[in-house]
Design an enzyme around this catalytic site. Sequence first.
Site, PDB file in Angstrom:
ATOM      1  N   HIS A 265       0.869  -1.245   0.138  1.00 42.77           N
ATOM      2  CA  HIS A 265       0.000   0.173   0.009  1.00 42.77           C
ATOM      3  C   HIS A 265       0.916   1.424   0.000  1.00 42.77           C
ATOM      4  CE1 HIS A 265      -3.382  -2.531   1.355  1.00 42.77           C
ATOM      5  NE2 HIS A 265      -2.758  -2.979   1.903  1.00 42.77           N
TER       6      HIS A 265
HETATM    7  O1  RIB Z   1      -4.669  -0.054   5.022  1.00 42.33           O
HETATM    8  C1  RIB Z   1      -2.885  -0.159   4.615  1.00 42.33           C
HETATM    9  C2  RIB Z   1      -2.504   0.796   5.475  1.00 42.33           C
HETATM   10  O2  RIB Z   1      -2.554   0.039   7.007  1.00 42.33           O
HETATM   11  C3  RIB Z   1      -1.140   0.697   5.309  1.00 42.33           C
HETATM   12  O3  RIB Z   1      -0.554   2.025   5.567  1.00 42.33           O
HETATM   13  C4  RIB Z   1      -0.224  -0.258   6.352  1.00 42.33           C
HETATM   14  O4  RIB Z   1       0.936  -0.029   6.570  1.00 42.33           O
HETATM   15  C5  RIB Z   1      -1.193  -0.057   7.323  1.00 42.33           C
HETATM   16  O5  RIB Z   1      -0.801   1.047   8.222  1.00 42.33           O
END
Ligand code: RIB
Length: 340
Positions: A265
């Site tokens: 992500h």
């Molecule tokens: O939903 C994904 C996010 O939540 C990313 O930033 C991951 O590191 C968690 O923090």
Amino acid sequence: MTAAVVAPTFVPVPAVPRTAPLGTVQNPLPLIIDSDPGLDDALAIGLAVARPELDLLAVTTVGGNADVRHCTTNALRLLDLYGASDVPVGEGSAGALFGEVVRATEIHGEAGIGSTVLPDASATARPEGAVDLIASILRSHPEPVAIAPIGPLTNIALLLRLHPHLGHRISHLCLMGGSVGEGNTTVSAEFNIYADPEAAAIVFESGIPITMMGLDVTHQAVLYPPASERLRGLGTRSGAVAAELADYALQREGQWYGTPRMSVHDAVAVAHLAIADLVDVAEYDVQVDTGSGPARGRTVCDGLPVRVDRKGRRMNAQVGIRIDRDRFEDVLVDAYSRLP
Ligand code: RIB
Ligand code: CA
């Protein structure tokens, strides 16, 4: 009877030219990462260190995937591993402005870094902490600074409340969070927003230019086991650690999807600031639900201009809608080929 598939009723929203700033090798983009490292955060930070188009000025930490003390230790140790121990680290908020503490240790492990044990860092966190570290950089840097929040938005909200006069010194917020569609922590809400909806609402209502890399695009930025082997095959310490972190994430996220996979992500938010055409974006009006019901933490994304106008609002964010997965994997492997 064949199962009916619900056809999403989302309004088709066209891709538009990006407004996020873009670093170049000749003119690297000044950047601060606010993070809760974090398996995917770790790869995002490695990408930022490796890309010559980015000038990583600081990493600040926030409680999210794990307790903030773990996140700070992880940030210091990762920067050391990447040969960037000169990048200052400031520790930020341990938790949300309101509401219960939300963690993602079931994905990232208790200490936020899977089962990896990183060598101790040579540097320590700056005594002034995250918000004052960001504020001092915003005051002193010769040009406005981009911030990539890739954890809960608590620190950014506190920055905007404690130093409202510095908002114009932020060139862009390229954040990982939210989604046009379903969430991941709840069906409504993505983790970073769900962990502190009030902070997210402050950020999205701030008027600062925002790019939101939500789950719609970050769930396209997926690694599978061969990517981990490519990282390990680099034969470097950073590559080996990245592979180890990816292996842990492949299994943990894989339990949710039935096959080993890792949505990286946070690296999507960082990559967008260094690569012009990796991510397609579209214009949305994003509002955050700060209620206490089942939609708490939802980013309510409206891409229909007539509806947004009718509400007397405006499009306040560009939202990631498409990324080339194969190219994204190559970008990550290439970045780690540049790290020690
Ligand atoms: O939903 C994904 C996010 O939540 C990313 O930033 C991951 O590191 C968690 O923090
Ligand atoms: Ca994160």
